[in-house]
Design a protein around this motif. Structure first.
Motif, PDB file in Angstrom:
ATOM      1  N   CYS A 164       0.673  -0.926   0.107  1.00 26.03           N
ATOM      2  CA  CYS A 164       0.052  -0.124  -0.032  1.00 26.03           C
ATOM      3  C   CYS A 164       0.799   1.465   0.041  1.00 26.03           C
TER       4      CYS A 164
ATOM      5  N   SER B  13       0.828   1.743  -7.868  1.00 29.35           N
ATOM      6  CA  SER B  13       0.011   1.720  -6.833  1.00 29.35           C
ATOM      7  C   SER B  13      -0.844   0.497  -6.643  1.00 29.35           C
ATOM      8  N   GLY B  14      -0.641  -0.167  -5.590  1.00 29.54           N
ATOM      9  CA  GLY B  14      -1.778  -1.343  -5.449  1.00 29.54           C
ATOM     10  C   GLY B  14      -0.958  -2.521  -6.024  1.00 29.54           C
TER      11      GLY B  14
ATOM     12  N   LEU C  24      -6.433   3.668  -0.967  1.00 28.11           N
ATOM     13  CA  LEU C  24      -5.025   3.402  -1.199  1.00 28.11           C
ATOM     14  C   LEU C  24      -4.209   4.675  -1.380  1.00 28.11           C
TER      15      LEU C  24
ATOM     16  N   GLY D  28       1.413   3.238   5.813  1.00 27.49           N
ATOM     17  CA  GLY D  28       0.663   1.850   5.319  1.00 27.49           C
ATOM     18  C   GLY D  28       1.361   0.855   6.402  1.00 27.49           C
TER      19      GLY D  28
ATOM     20  N   THR E 136      -0.869  -5.912   4.072  1.00 25.68           N
ATOM     21  CA  THR E 136      -2.047  -5.702   3.792  1.00 25.68           C
ATOM     22  C   THR E 136      -2.883  -6.574   2.877  1.00 25.68           C
TER      23      THR E 136
END
Lengths: 444, 241
Positions: free
Chosen positions: A214, A221-222, A333, A342, A346
């Motif tokens: 995260c 991202s992600g 996010l 973060g 996760t």
């Protein structure tokens, strides 16, 4: 005697008088006393669900009452842990139909939180597999309920955080297995879009879960790793594994020996961890056949892992977003990435349709993140709450230690639930710090 | 497989010991004043361990019933876990409480274990395990009657060990320190010195397997008690212990 007590997140700390019972007569006496109480299992909910002035702990009320090895039906008292249940059922070729990411919760806790696993889309929550159970109400009367008998009590007890009464017996169905091994596949995804499309692509697998980084911003991202799995058939084992196809995982564990100072976990170390974790899967796709423990219970391998987050403890933030609100997931996010707040590990899962009254689960994406308690975290979580609400999402009460009662408004049957709690617990004798905070019981 | 009789099977330590021996494959006989309470423990032991388990009525202070009780089941190993502990201040002021403690912890134990020992010495085989307490190692105010009843029990077990040795019967004394049980959950116990019932059961089982005579739970209690036993009386009597 009141002593400071916490649950798994080590936040908040509540002065609590913990009392235990081995026999029904002892429970009867404890429940007869006028002081309020909340049922408590192994203390693995994260926040204040099982904290209050007085907690009646079920850990010594942990006996197995029957086990039909032909039909796969298990009956027990609430204080037994899933770990102990597995110890008995796996060698006989049975498994839990639903298990959360830790086996160190009790069966009573599994009912109270109506836990879900990595197979929610196909198997639903824990309550779907309950045949019947006994609940001791605030009046100290014990009654049996099931999907067909005293149904209001049954529905409100599954996921009801103990507020309808103390579960004293549960009978539930198990899943037949040929081996105790899981055939798993891990696939890397470079960003959230790819990860979510992988979920779709592999949705025919029983178990699906993703770890997600995260803290990466921008086009990555992600990014994360999707793990999918099936119970392995005997023929899928290698020769060595075939010698003992229903082998139990070893009980040996590492211990987190001390509480880590809070500064050790910072954006840099978490980023470094995430980077390495992503890198360890050096190939795009990896297949393996492994025992069930590392697949389902990764963190159980380390005793006291909650010490990693420092003395002040941590909050686990788990929410679910409707499938159509993918944007909400992205927004959250992004906010976490911006703040650099973060956590390791996760976890992202896809949930199926809602089936019980006060269940956290509804169709959508669920994300669980740990936030060490430090300055600004609680305010930040309030901001995330707004996004969750805006997109029609919900927070998992079992993980919660801090949200405001407003956050329950996306639980569509909340009022019905409260009415049933009132019916079976009219004076709020059964209450927790959380039920007072969330106004599930009327504050005194 | 051999059979283990647990006397006082409704106590936390009794249940833990029964489970431990069952897990090692022993058949289990559970005895307590209210055997009807033990149905769940019985099913639990049978399902977890695949051994056979039975429940029996046993009252430590009904001495007359002991012979018929024991000869009806004749276990290979007898473990006396039962005991009563009241607030010492109450027992000091109320003879009936003091008397119950003495009769349960000492007189009743002698009654049932004499019967077991006679059986074992006749057949030249058998084991007796008695759960006493560190409280019996030296008399002190805070454990006035309980401590003295356990002192008598410890002395009895030592004598019995001596008497039965030549007949191939082993007697083991177990002296737990603090244990987290329902009896102690309202006390503030020092964590490093306190064991769980499961720990007690494991140490008892390992001690039995190793043929130990006297074991302390945890082991360092032996040295704590050694120090306490060696404080001169003129000093000791002034202390608050």
């Amino acid at each position: 005697m009141e002593k400071p007590l916490t649950s798994w997140g080590r936040y908040p700390v509540v002065e609590c008088n913990q009392e235990s019972f081995v026999f029904t007569e002892q429970l009867e006496k404890l429940a007869d006393r006028s002081e309020d109480f909340i049922p408590r299992g192994n203390g693995r909910s994260y926040g204040d669900s099982a904290l209050g002035k007085r907690a009646l702990t079920t850990l010594k009320f942990d006996k197995i009452l029957s086990f039909d090895t032909a039909k796969g039906v298990f009956e027990c008292q609430p204080g037994i842990t899933l770990s102990d249940v597995l110890q008995v059922i796996v060698p006989q070729g049975w498994f839990l139909r639903v298990t959360p990411g830790t086996k160190l919760i009790t069966v009573g806790g599994a009912v109270g939180s109506n836990v879900h696993g990595k197979n929610h889309r196909t198997e639903g929550s824990f309550s779907r597999h309950i045949i019947d159970m006994d609940v001791r109400l605030a009046s100290n009367e014990e009654i049996t309920c099931s999907p067909t008998q005293n149904t209001d009590l049954f529905e409100a007890t599954c996921g009801g955080m103990g507020l309808t009464g103390m579960v004293t017996r549960v009978k539930f169905r198990l899943k037949k297995i040929e081996t105790s091994y899981i055939r798993q596949k891990q696939i890397k995804a470079q960003n959230l879009d790819e990860l979510l499309s992988l979920f779709d692509k592999y949705q025919h697998y029983s178990y699906t879960v993703a770890w997600i980084d995260c803290l990466t911003k921008g086009k990555n991202s992600g990014r994360g790793i999707l793990t999918v799995g099936e119970h392995a058939a005997f023929s899928e084992l290698i020769e060595e594994q075939k010698k003992e196809p229903l082998k139990l995982p070893s009980n040996k564990k590492l211990n987190f020996p001390f509480t880590l100072p809070a500064w050790v976990l910072n954006t840099f170390t978490v980023k470094a961890f995430n980077f390495l974790y992503y890198l360890k899967n050096y190939k795009k796709e990896m297949d393996s056949v492994v025992l069930y423990d590392p697949v389902f219970y990764t963190l159980d391998a380390i005793n006291n892992w909650n010490r990693m987050y420092g003395k002040a403890g941590f909050v686990q933030y788990q929410f679910v977003m409707p499938l159509e609100s993918r944007q909400g997931l992205v927004e959250i996010l992004n906010r976490i990435g911006e703040k650099g707040m973060g956590s390791f590990l996760t976890v992202l899962k896809v949930l199926g349709k809602q089936e019980s009254m006060i269940s956290f689960c509804r169709e959508g994406y669920t994300l669980a993140l740990d936030f060490p308690l430090r300055k600004g975290v609680l305010e930040f979580l309030d901001e995330l709450d707004e996004i969750v609400l805006k997109y029609g999402g919900r927070i998992y009460i079992t993980k919660d230690a801090r949200m405001k009662p407003d956050m329950l408004k996306n639980y569509p049957e909340l009022d019905k639930f409260k009415d049933i709690v009132k019916k079976y617990n009219p004076d709020g004798k059964i209450r927790s710090a959380q039920s007072d905070r969330l106004l599930l019981t009327e504050p005194k | 497989m051999e059979t283990v009789l647990v006397l006082g099977a409704t106590s936390d330590i009794g249940i833990a010991i029964a489970r431990k021996f069952a897990a090692a494959g022993y058949n289990i006989q559970l005895a307590a004043r209210k055997p009807e309470q033990l149905d769940a423990v019985k099913s639990d032991i049978e399902i977890r361990s695949g051994v056979s388990c039975s429940t029996h009525a046993f009252d430590a202070v009904k001495y007359d019933s002991h012979a018929a009780f024991f000869n009806g089941i004749k276990p290979d190993i007898t473990i006396a876990v039962f005991g009563t502990m009241y607030e010492e201040e109450d027992a000091f002021n109320d003879w009936s409480l003091a008397e119950t403690m003495i009769n349960t912890n000492y007189t009743g134990a002698v009654s049932i274990l004499n019967i077991a020992a006679r059986h074992y010495t006749t057949q030249q085989r058998g084991t007796i395990i008695g759960i006493s307490s560190v409280a019996g190692d030296r008399g002190r105010a805070s454990k006035l009657v309980y401590g003295s009843s356990k002192a008598a029990f410890s002395a009895y077990l030592a004598g019995l060990r001596n008497k039965c040795f030549k007949d191939n019967v082993h007697v083991m004394t177990v002296k737990p320190g603090f244990v987290y049980t329902r009896m102690t959950e309202n006390l503030k116990l020092p964590a490093p010195l306190t064991s769980t019932p499961d720990e007690v059961a494991t140490i008892v089982y390992n001690g039995f397997k190793a043929g130990k005579n006297t074991i302390y739970v945890k082991w360092f209690w032996r040295y704590i008690m050694l120090i306490i036993k060696n404080i001169p009386e003129f000093q000791f009597k002034k202390m608050k212990l």
